[in-house]
Scaffold this motif. Structure first.
Motif, PDB file in Angstrom:
ATOM      1  N   ILE A  10       0.822  -1.220   0.000  1.00  0.00           N
ATOM      2  CA  ILE A  10       0.000   0.000   0.000  1.00  0.00           C
ATOM      3  C   ILE A  10       0.849   1.260   0.000  1.00  0.00           C
ATOM      4  CG2 ILE A  10      -2.057  -1.003   1.064  1.00  0.00           C
ATOM      5  CD1 ILE A  10      -1.071   0.189   3.725  1.00  0.00           C
ATOM      6  N   ARG A  11       2.135   1.117   0.386  1.00  0.00           N
ATOM      7  CA  ARG A  11       2.985   2.321   0.447  1.00  0.00           C
ATOM      8  C   ARG A  11       3.776   2.530  -0.839  1.00  0.00           C
ATOM      9  NH1 ARG A  11       4.695   1.338   6.711  1.00  0.00           N
ATOM     10  NH2 ARG A  11       2.660   1.969   7.497  1.00  0.00           N
ATOM     11  N   SER A  12       3.559   1.685  -1.804  1.00  0.00           N
ATOM     12  CA  SER A  12       4.319   1.777  -3.043  1.00  0.00           C
ATOM     13  C   SER A  12       3.949   3.055  -3.806  1.00  0.00           C
ATOM     14  CB  SER A  12       4.008   0.547  -3.894  1.00  0.00           C
ATOM     15  OG  SER A  12       4.257   0.830  -5.240  1.00  0.00           O
ATOM     16  N   HIS A  13       4.957   3.856  -4.092  1.00  0.00           N
ATOM     17  CA  HIS A  13       4.653   5.082  -4.841  1.00  0.00           C
ATOM     18  C   HIS A  13       4.258   4.751  -6.276  1.00  0.00           C
ATOM     19  CE1 HIS A  13       8.796   4.523  -6.198  1.00  0.00           C
ATOM     20  NE2 HIS A  13       8.499   5.338  -7.202  1.00  0.00           N
ATOM     21  N   ILE A  14       4.776   3.609  -6.777  1.00  0.00           N
ATOM     22  CA  ILE A  14       4.408   3.183  -8.135  1.00  0.00           C
ATOM     23  C   ILE A  14       2.901   2.924  -8.175  1.00  0.00           C
ATOM     24  CG2 ILE A  14       4.748   1.414  -9.923  1.00  0.00           C
ATOM     25  CD1 ILE A  14       7.358   2.763  -9.460  1.00  0.00           C
ATOM     26  N   ARG A  15       2.426   2.233  -7.154  1.00  0.00           N
ATOM     27  CA  ARG A  15       0.990   1.933  -7.109  1.00  0.00           C
ATOM     28  C   ARG A  15       0.172   3.225  -6.989  1.00  0.00           C
ATOM     29  NH1 ARG A  15      -1.511  -2.502  -2.877  1.00  0.00           N
ATOM     30  NH2 ARG A  15      -3.647  -1.846  -3.182  1.00  0.00           N
ATOM     31  N   SER A  16       0.663   4.172  -6.222  1.00  0.00           N
ATOM     32  CA  SER A  16      -0.067   5.444  -6.083  1.00  0.00           C
ATOM     33  C   SER A  16      -0.067   6.235  -7.385  1.00  0.00           C
ATOM     34  CB  SER A  16       0.543   6.285  -4.971  1.00  0.00           C
ATOM     35  OG  SER A  16       0.069   5.819  -3.753  1.00  0.00           O
ATOM     36  N   LEU A  17       1.051   6.177  -8.102  1.00  0.00           N
ATOM     37  CA  LEU A  17       1.097   6.881  -9.397  1.00  0.00           C
ATOM     38  C   LEU A  17       0.142   6.226 -10.391  1.00  0.00           C
ATOM     39  CD1 LEU A  17       4.946   7.545  -9.555  1.00  0.00           C
ATOM     40  CD2 LEU A  17       3.128   9.253  -9.235  1.00  0.00           C
ATOM     41  N   GLU A  18      -0.009   4.903 -10.271  1.00  0.00           N
ATOM     42  CA  GLU A  18      -1.000   4.219 -11.126  1.00  0.00           C
ATOM     43  C   GLU A  18      -2.409   4.660 -10.752  1.00  0.00           C
ATOM     44  OE1 GLU A  18      -0.016   0.127 -10.424  1.00  0.00           O
ATOM     45  OE2 GLU A  18       1.701   0.217 -11.812  1.00  0.00           O
ATOM     46  N   ARG A  19      -2.644   4.813  -9.449  1.00  0.00           N
ATOM     47  CA  ARG A  19      -3.972   5.279  -9.007  1.00  0.00           C
ATOM     48  C   ARG A  19      -4.231   6.696  -9.530  1.00  0.00           C
ATOM     49  NH1 ARG A  19      -3.758   5.889  -3.527  1.00  0.00           N
ATOM     50  NH2 ARG A  19      -5.995   5.893  -3.259  1.00  0.00           N
ATOM     51  N   SER A  20      -3.196   7.534  -9.512  1.00  0.00           N
ATOM     52  CA  SER A  20      -3.340   8.896 -10.034  1.00  0.00           C
ATOM     53  C   SER A  20      -3.698   8.855 -11.521  1.00  0.00           C
ATOM     54  CB  SER A  20      -2.036   9.675  -9.821  1.00  0.00           C
ATOM     55  OG  SER A  20      -1.974  10.802 -10.662  1.00  0.00           O
ATOM     56  N   ARG A  21      -2.954   8.055 -12.279  1.00  0.00           N
ATOM     57  CA  ARG A  21      -3.191   8.008 -13.728  1.00  0.00           C
ATOM     58  C   ARG A  21      -4.588   7.487 -14.028  1.00  0.00           C
ATOM     59  NH1 ARG A  21      -2.698   4.091 -16.950  1.00  0.00           N
ATOM     60  NH2 ARG A  21      -1.464   2.889 -15.480  1.00  0.00           N
ATOM     61  N   ALA A  22      -5.008   6.438 -13.290  1.00  0.00           N
ATOM     62  CA  ALA A  22      -6.338   5.867 -13.533  1.00  0.00           C
ATOM     63  C   ALA A  22      -7.424   6.896 -13.227  1.00  0.00           C
ATOM     64  CB  ALA A  22      -6.517   4.621 -12.666  1.00  0.00           C
ATOM     65  N   SER A  23      -7.271   7.604 -12.117  1.00  0.00           N
ATOM     66  CA  SER A  23      -8.288   8.587 -11.717  1.00  0.00           C
ATOM     67  C   SER A  23      -8.366   9.741 -12.725  1.00  0.00           C
ATOM     68  CB  SER A  23      -7.936   9.113 -10.329  1.00  0.00           C
ATOM     69  OG  SER A  23      -8.533  10.344 -10.108  1.00  0.00           O
ATOM     70  N   ARG A  24      -7.219  10.103 -13.283  1.00  0.00           N
ATOM     71  CA  ARG A  24      -7.159  11.240 -14.199  1.00  0.00           C
ATOM     72  C   ARG A  24      -7.693  10.901 -15.590  1.00  0.00           C
ATOM     73  NH1 ARG A  24      -1.984  12.710 -16.840  1.00  0.00           N
ATOM     74  NH2 ARG A  24      -2.259  14.792 -17.713  1.00  0.00           N
ATOM     75  N   THR A  25      -7.514   9.642 -16.000  1.00  0.00           N
ATOM     76  CA  THR A  25      -7.790   9.325 -17.406  1.00  0.00           C
ATOM     77  C   THR A  25      -9.004   8.424 -17.617  1.00  0.00           C
ATOM     78  OG1 THR A  25      -6.294   7.436 -17.278  1.00  0.00           O
ATOM     79  CG2 THR A  25      -5.350   9.515 -18.072  1.00  0.00           C
ATOM     80  N   ARG A  26      -9.630   7.941 -16.529  1.00  0.00           N
ATOM     81  CA  ARG A  26     -10.707   6.979 -16.796  1.00  0.00           C
ATOM     82  C   ARG A  26     -11.849   7.648 -17.558  1.00  0.00           C
ATOM     83  NH1 ARG A  26     -12.488   4.635 -11.006  1.00  0.00           N
ATOM     84  NH2 ARG A  26     -14.484   4.275 -12.033  1.00  0.00           N
ATOM     85  N   PRO A  27     -12.443   6.933 -18.498  1.00  0.00           N
ATOM     86  CA  PRO A  27     -13.431   7.537 -19.384  1.00  0.00           C
ATOM     87  C   PRO A  27     -14.699   7.982 -18.655  1.00  0.00           C
ATOM     88  CG  PRO A  27     -13.031   5.213 -19.961  1.00  0.00           C
ATOM     89  CD  PRO A  27     -12.080   5.553 -18.862  1.00  0.00           C
ATOM     90  N   ASP A  28     -14.973   7.352 -17.511  1.00  0.00           N
ATOM     91  CA  ASP A  28     -16.208   7.739 -16.791  1.00  0.00           C
ATOM     92  C   ASP A  28     -15.934   8.813 -15.722  1.00  0.00           C
ATOM     93  OD1 ASP A  28     -14.717   6.172 -15.081  1.00  0.00           O
ATOM     94  OD2 ASP A  28     -16.431   5.003 -14.342  1.00  0.00           O
ATOM     95  N   ARG A  29     -14.746   9.427 -15.773  1.00  0.00           N
ATOM     96  CA  ARG A  29     -14.454  10.494 -14.798  1.00  0.00           C
ATOM     97  C   ARG A  29     -15.527  11.584 -14.922  1.00  0.00           C
ATOM     98  NH1 ARG A  29      -9.817  13.257 -12.030  1.00  0.00           N
ATOM     99  NH2 ARG A  29     -10.234  15.462 -12.272  1.00  0.00           N
ATOM    100  N   PRO A  30     -16.242  11.862 -13.809  1.00  0.00           N
ATOM    101  CA  PRO A  30     -17.380  12.782 -13.928  1.00  0.00           C
ATOM    102  C   PRO A  30     -16.955  14.246 -14.000  1.00  0.00           C
ATOM    103  CG  PRO A  30     -17.112  12.098 -11.664  1.00  0.00           C
ATOM    104  CD  PRO A  30     -16.052  11.375 -12.443  1.00  0.00           C
ATOM    105  N   ARG A  31     -17.799  15.065 -14.595  1.00  0.00           N
ATOM    106  CA  ARG A  31     -17.629  16.531 -14.592  1.00  0.00           C
ATOM    107  C   ARG A  31     -18.278  17.109 -13.332  1.00  0.00           C
ATOM    108  NH1 ARG A  31     -14.211  18.633 -17.701  1.00  0.00           N
ATOM    109  NH2 ARG A  31     -13.763  17.241 -19.389  1.00  0.00           N
ATOM    110  N   GLU A  32     -19.218  16.332 -12.774  1.00  0.00           N
ATOM    111  CA  GLU A  32     -19.904  16.727 -11.533  1.00  0.00           C
ATOM    112  C   GLU A  32     -20.031  15.486 -10.653  1.00  0.00           C
ATOM    113  OE1 GLU A  32     -22.787  20.387 -12.748  1.00  0.00           O
ATOM    114  OE2 GLU A  32     -23.691  18.409 -12.539  1.00  0.00           O
ATOM    115  N   PHE A  33     -20.071  15.691  -9.357  1.00  0.00           N
ATOM    116  CA  PHE A  33     -20.306  14.567  -8.455  1.00  0.00           C
ATOM    117  C   PHE A  33     -21.121  15.051  -7.253  1.00  0.00           C
ATOM    118  CE2 PHE A  33     -17.228  15.768  -5.155  1.00  0.00           C
ATOM    119  CZ  PHE A  33     -16.352  16.598  -5.860  1.00  0.00           C
ATOM    120  N   THR A  34     -21.730  14.095  -6.563  1.00  0.00           N
ATOM    121  CA  THR A  34     -22.517  14.408  -5.366  1.00  0.00           C
ATOM    122  C   THR A  34     -21.736  13.951  -4.144  1.00  0.00           C
ATOM    123  OG1 THR A  34     -24.513  13.973  -6.618  1.00  0.00           O
ATOM    124  CG2 THR A  34     -24.766  14.059  -4.230  1.00  0.00           C
TER     125      THR A  34
END
Ligand SMILES: C[S@@+](CC[C@H](N)C(=O)[O-])C[C@H]1O[C@@H](n2cnc3c(N)ncnc32)[C@H](O)[C@@H]1O
Length: 258
Positions: A10-34
């Motif tokens: 869980i402390r792997s920076h590689i894994r965190s950078l993957e989480r960053s990339r996934a969150s930034r680029t996923r196609p369903d990333r919303p423009r709005e959220f609740t």
């Protein structure tokens, strides 16, 4: 490269950078959220609260975790939020009675995002969004409460960020954490509180060592364990104070009595 004992990765920076990339680029990333009973805008390249429990946990830690009716705030405390991201915490704080809130982030898009959400919820008169590397753009201003929900994963000291978004996830060599621990108390009003939201994706022992080197001590004010996928992750709210050392005379006296 990994730091500290980390059998679950869980402390792997590689894994965190993957989480960053996934969150930034996923196609369903919303423009709005609740969240917290309100609708929020989310700009590109800004930390996305729907993909992480951190923002909700931070709101709970600060007593801002329930939908809040707008309160009058003329006499309320002031808050500086470092790393405001989309502005959820800063806007909730203003809605919850803080008289003035400065929402600061090193990411210019986050600053814009906080501004948009403050206007959306009618608190633009109380929330000032500022682009700042920690305290660099804040001059001598002091606050009753300072809070940072940080990029708690330590990356190698020489890691060069690949995007602004990654700054929400990792801190090379904990350099920003070191500066925060060392400088935050200089920006408090008398009796003010300096707070840091950290979790065990980060390295609490390393953080405490850095705090000690900076002449600070960390007190756990709140904690909560959240399941992230299959990983139980412990989140903590830490209060940062100037270190106190017990006077030697007092210790000796006690030893004699025993
Ligand atoms: C984990 S995110 C939290 C965002 C937001 N508070 C939330 O809960 O949704 C950490 C934030 O800290 C910001 N940050 C990282 N380094 C910073 C620095 N040196 N100065 C100011 N902000 C910084 C990032 O850009 C990011 O928005």
């Amino acid at each position: 490269m990994q730091y500290g004992r980390d059998t679950r990765g869980i402390r792997s920076h590689i894994r965190s950078l993957e989480r960053s990339r996934a969150s930034r680029t996923r196609p369903d990333r919303p423009r709005e959220f609740t969240m917290l009973g309100r609708e929020w805008e989310l700009l590109d390249d800004v930390f996305a609260p729907p993909y992480s429990p951190s923002t909700g946990v931070a709101a709970d830690f600060l007593g801002l975790g329930t939908p809040l009716p707008q309160r009058k705030a003329s006499a309320g405390p002031s808050l500086l939020e470092i790393g405001c991201g989309s502005g959820v915490i800063s806007v909730q704080a203003a809605l919850g009675g803080h008289a003035t809130v400065v929402a600061a982030d090193i990411n210019p898009l986050a600053v814009e995002n906080a501004r948009v959400n403050a206007a959306r919820h009618g608190v633009e008169d109380r929330v000032t969004a500022v682009c700042s590397d920690l305290f660099s753009a804040l001059g001598g201003r002091r606050f009753d409460r300072i809070f940072w929900s940080s990029n708690y994963v330590r990356a190698p000291e020489d890691y060069a960020y690949g995007s602004m978004h990654e700054r929400a996830y990792v801190d090379p060599g904990y350099q920003a954490h070191r500066r925060y621990l060392s400088e935050v108390t200089d920006h408090l009003t008398e009796g003010g509180r300096a707070l840091l939201h950290f979790c065990d994706r980060g390295e609490p022992d390393a953080l405490r060592s850095i705090a000690a080197e900076c002449g600070r001590e960390l007190r756990t004010v709140r904690s909560r364990t959240v399941l992230e996928g299959t990983d139980p992750i412990r989140h903590v709210l830490l209060e940062i104070r100037p270190a106190t050392t017990r006077p030697a005379r007092g210790r000796n006296r006690r030893l004699v009595r025993v």
